[in-house]
Design a protein around this motif. Sequence first.
Motif, PDB file in Angstrom:
ATOM      1  N   SER A 126       0.774  -1.248  -0.073  1.00 18.42           N
ATOM      2  CA  SER A 126      -0.128   0.010   0.041  1.00 18.42           C
ATOM      3  C   SER A 126       0.638   1.351   0.022  1.00 18.42           C
ATOM      4  CB  SER A 126      -0.887   0.168   1.219  1.00 18.42           C
ATOM      5  OG  SER A 126      -1.943  -1.012   1.212  1.00 18.42           O
ATOM      6  N   VAL A 127       2.163   1.110   0.247  1.00 13.32           N
ATOM      7  CA  VAL A 127       3.125   2.372   0.121  1.00 13.32           C
ATOM      8  C   VAL A 127       3.350   2.561  -1.176  1.00 13.32           C
ATOM      9  CG1 VAL A 127       5.367   3.159   1.002  1.00 13.32           C
ATOM     10  CG2 VAL A 127       3.733   1.625   2.489  1.00 13.32           C
ATOM     11  N   ASN A 128       3.818   1.866  -1.726  1.00 16.37           N
ATOM     12  CA  ASN A 128       4.643   2.046  -3.224  1.00 16.37           C
ATOM     13  C   ASN A 128       3.572   2.893  -4.335  1.00 16.37           C
ATOM     14  OD1 ASN A 128       6.992   1.260  -2.291  1.00 16.37           O
ATOM     15  ND2 ASN A 128       6.322  -0.966  -2.914  1.00 16.37           N
ATOM     16  N   PRO A 129       2.559   2.306  -4.361  1.00 19.86           N
ATOM     17  CA  PRO A 129       1.668   2.773  -5.434  1.00 19.86           C
ATOM     18  C   PRO A 129       1.111   4.398  -5.399  1.00 19.86           C
ATOM     19  CG  PRO A 129       0.973   0.602  -4.823  1.00 19.86           C
ATOM     20  CD  PRO A 129       1.614   1.256  -3.810  1.00 19.86           C
ATOM     21  N   SER A 130       0.888   5.205  -6.299  1.00 20.84           N
ATOM     22  CA  SER A 130       0.361   6.417  -6.140  1.00 20.84           C
ATOM     23  C   SER A 130      -1.330   6.154  -5.715  1.00 20.84           C
ATOM     24  CB  SER A 130       0.354   7.150  -7.411  1.00 20.84           C
ATOM     25  OG  SER A 130      -0.522   6.505  -8.310  1.00 20.84           O
ATOM     26  N   ILE A 131      -1.721   7.432  -5.262  1.00 17.41           N
ATOM     27  CA  ILE A 131      -3.125   7.492  -4.761  1.00 17.41           C
ATOM     28  C   ILE A 131      -4.010   6.950  -5.773  1.00 17.41           C
ATOM     29  CG2 ILE A 131      -3.541   9.714  -5.430  1.00 17.41           C
ATOM     30  CD1 ILE A 131      -5.127   9.937  -2.950  1.00 17.41           C
ATOM     31  N   GLU A 132      -3.668   7.243  -7.388  1.00 20.71           N
ATOM     32  CA  GLU A 132      -4.717   6.880  -8.212  1.00 20.71           C
ATOM     33  C   GLU A 132      -4.447   5.222  -8.453  1.00 20.71           C
ATOM     34  OE1 GLU A 132      -2.141   9.163  -8.396  1.00 20.71           O
ATOM     35  OE2 GLU A 132      -3.034  10.797  -8.967  1.00 20.71           O
ATOM     36  N   GLU A 133      -3.306   4.817  -8.473  1.00 21.88           N
ATOM     37  CA  GLU A 133      -3.079   3.414  -8.754  1.00 21.88           C
ATOM     38  C   GLU A 133      -3.690   2.507  -7.425  1.00 21.88           C
ATOM     39  OE1 GLU A 133       1.294   3.531 -11.124  1.00 21.88           O
ATOM     40  OE2 GLU A 133       1.205   3.605  -8.751  1.00 21.88           O
ATOM     41  N   LEU A 134      -3.491   3.053  -6.131  1.00 21.32           N
ATOM     42  CA  LEU A 134      -3.966   2.298  -5.154  1.00 21.32           C
ATOM     43  C   LEU A 134      -5.420   2.421  -5.201  1.00 21.32           C
ATOM     44  CD1 LEU A 134      -3.182   0.756  -2.600  1.00 21.32           C
ATOM     45  CD2 LEU A 134      -3.262   2.744  -1.507  1.00 21.32           C
ATOM     46  N   ALA A 135      -6.171   3.480  -5.335  1.00 20.48           N
ATOM     47  CA  ALA A 135      -7.607   3.555  -5.723  1.00 20.48           C
ATOM     48  C   ALA A 135      -8.170   2.604  -6.618  1.00 20.48           C
ATOM     49  CB  ALA A 135      -7.998   5.053  -5.941  1.00 20.48           C
ATOM     50  N   ASP A 136      -7.365   2.469  -7.716  1.00 21.17           N
ATOM     51  CA  ASP A 136      -7.772   1.455  -8.824  1.00 21.17           C
ATOM     52  C   ASP A 136      -7.650   0.148  -8.121  1.00 21.17           C
ATOM     53  OD1 ASP A 136      -8.381   3.396 -10.557  1.00 21.17           O
ATOM     54  OD2 ASP A 136      -6.508   3.386 -11.762  1.00 21.17           O
TER      55      ASP A 136
END
Length: 280
Positions: A35-45
């Motif tokens: 959950s740390v590495n992705p951007s907010i957009e990537e994690l939301a997806d």
Amino acid sequence: MTEVSAIYTIKNKYTSLSAKERKIADFILEHPLDSVNPSIEELADKIGISESTMVRFAKKLGYSGYQRFRIALARETIPSNAQIFETEVNDSEDAIDTVFSNAQKTIEATYRHLDRVAVQHAAKMIAHSKRLYLAGLGGSNSIALDGYHKLIRTGLTCNYASDFHMQLMLASQAGPEDVALLISHTGVDTDTLSLAEEFRNNGCPILVLTSDNRSPLARMGDAILNVTVSTNSLVAESFSARTVSMVIIDVLYVKILEQMKDQGIENLNKMRTAIARRRM
């Protein structure tokens, strides 16, 4: 808030979260490192919710924004050596090897994925602009200064300031015939977004140099010059992204001179002559 465990805070406030926010909490509690590495957009997806829900989740936990929460989560889930080098690190590996290897991988990844049409379009926009504004904050400010140092050789009217308020003042004077090159690794800094908003309100086209082509800043750009970070960045600043951003500035410099043809060469020779007079 930064002294308190992010994981503990999620567990402590779990019952007060909405159904969608609990979906985020469940994913992070089950996959804290991922959950740390992705951007907010990537994690939301990945989770299947909206970016705005991610922001509300972070604020409900007591953080000023998602990036603050992400940093707090990184502090307790990422080994200290990995936070330094921004990638998984073998304790037996030499620090010099790690830094050079990461930079080489990012250069190679960016070279493979670079949008050459976007680069050509950006160079054409700059070459035919009345004035060029270069801006960046924090570590990105040094990249903007490097760009100013290079592109002023072309004979174009370039504007640069290191102070945010000075940058904002320059942005207020921009117009439709000008071009702004905004540099930001993450593309989420609120001051950089304020600069972009000021340029856009004045009708000035915006070029964005960033590592996240889905960031709020990237969405405001007329052309995106994207650095492809070869490994997931674990902290806000990226060693390798800064290095490769300067390489992209070099590419822009050459492409702009190609657009300017004989006039560009003439301007370059004027600069070289002026400098040569000061050398022994």
